[in-house]
Design a protein around this motif. Sequence first.
Motif, mmCIF file in Angstrom:
data_model
loop_
_atom_site.group_PDB
_atom_site.id
_atom_site.type_symbol
_atom_site.label_atom_id
_atom_site.label_comp_id
_atom_site.label_asym_id
_atom_site.label_seq_id
_atom_site.Cartn_x
_atom_site.Cartn_y
_atom_site.Cartn_z
ATOM 1 N N ARG A 50 12.094 0.125 -0.690
ATOM 2 C CA ARG A 50 11.612 -0.224 0.650
ATOM 3 C C ARG A 50 10.402 0.638 1.015
ATOM 4 O O ARG A 50 9.398 0.162 1.513
ATOM 5 N N LYS A 51 10.473 1.936 0.710
ATOM 6 C CA LYS A 51 9.340 2.828 0.971
ATOM 7 C C LYS A 51 8.149 2.457 0.093
ATOM 8 O O LYS A 51 6.998 2.601 0.506
ATOM 9 N N GLY A 52 8.417 1.992 -1.118
ATOM 10 C CA GLY A 52 7.361 1.587 -2.029
ATOM 11 C C GLY A 52 6.574 0.377 -1.557
ATOM 12 O O GLY A 52 5.434 0.170 -1.976
ATOM 13 N N ASP B 184 1.916 -6.016 -3.521
ATOM 14 C CA ASP B 184 2.530 -7.075 -4.318
ATOM 15 C C ASP B 184 4.034 -6.885 -4.486
ATOM 16 O O ASP B 184 4.716 -7.773 -4.989
ATOM 17 N N LEU B 185 4.546 -5.744 -4.080
ATOM 18 C CA LEU B 185 5.973 -5.461 -4.203
ATOM 19 C C LEU B 185 6.730 -6.200 -3.098
ATOM 20 O O LEU B 185 6.263 -6.285 -1.966
ATOM 21 N N ASP C 213 1.107 -17.584 -3.693
ATOM 22 C CA ASP C 213 0.814 -17.354 -2.286
ATOM 23 C C ASP C 213 1.149 -15.927 -1.899
ATOM 24 O O ASP C 213 2.124 -15.354 -2.374
ATOM 25 N N LYS C 214 0.327 -15.370 -1.016
ATOM 26 C CA LYS C 214 0.607 -14.039 -0.496
ATOM 27 C C LYS C 214 1.812 -14.107 0.432
ATOM 28 O O LYS C 214 1.958 -15.033 1.209
ATOM 29 N N ILE C 215 2.655 -13.117 0.340
ATOM 30 C CA ILE C 215 3.851 -13.049 1.178
ATOM 31 C C ILE C 215 3.553 -12.093 2.327
ATOM 32 O O ILE C 215 3.035 -10.997 2.115
ATOM 33 N N SER C 216 3.873 -12.504 3.551
ATOM 34 C CA SER C 216 3.602 -11.647 4.706
ATOM 35 C C SER C 216 4.453 -10.386 4.637
ATOM 36 O O SER C 216 5.497 -10.353 3.995
ATOM 37 N N LYS C 217 3.978 -9.349 5.314
ATOM 38 C CA LYS C 217 4.704 -8.069 5.309
ATOM 39 C C LYS C 217 6.128 -8.241 5.805
ATOM 40 O O LYS C 217 7.052 -7.644 5.272
#
Length: 167
Positions: free
Chosen positions: A138-140, A146-147, A2-6
């Motif tokens: 965090r910046k990445g 996907d990170l 599942d995609k994880i929200s921002k």
Amino acid sequence: MDKISKEDRFPQWLRSLLKINFFFNPCEIHDSFKKECNMYCLDCTGPALCYSCLADHKDHHVVQIRKSSYYDVVRICDVSKFIDVSDVQPYIVDGAKIVFLEERLKPRFKEEGVKYTCKTCRGKLPEPFRFCSLRCKRKGLKKDPDLTFVLRPKLSRDVSKDADCPK
């Protein structure tokens, strides 16, 4: 998967932790005891705490911030229960694996022959990790959808296997 929200990729407590720039200052509440604030409550996400402040956080998740070469660090065994730090370069300090909160400006090793760099700040890394610090990871997140800091059932590179943290 599942995609994880921002919002879920980066926990609120970590956002607050990385905003604090006054670790190791005297505690304003326990000023008369000359206590230094080097603790952080993941549940309250408030200001840095001193040892005496912990009485109000006895059932909370608290991590200790430490110093290494003038940089704020945290033990991997303290935070790996809450976030995925597998992409961040670990270091061993006093027998414990740690990660830096902020990017390191000056590496402690010779730069000649070093072939790995942080994907965010381009700082030199002694091993093939993607980031030099929690801040750089965090910046990445902005560049790599996907990170995430969210723990996954099985990490491909498990740096959390450290000796148990002494309490």
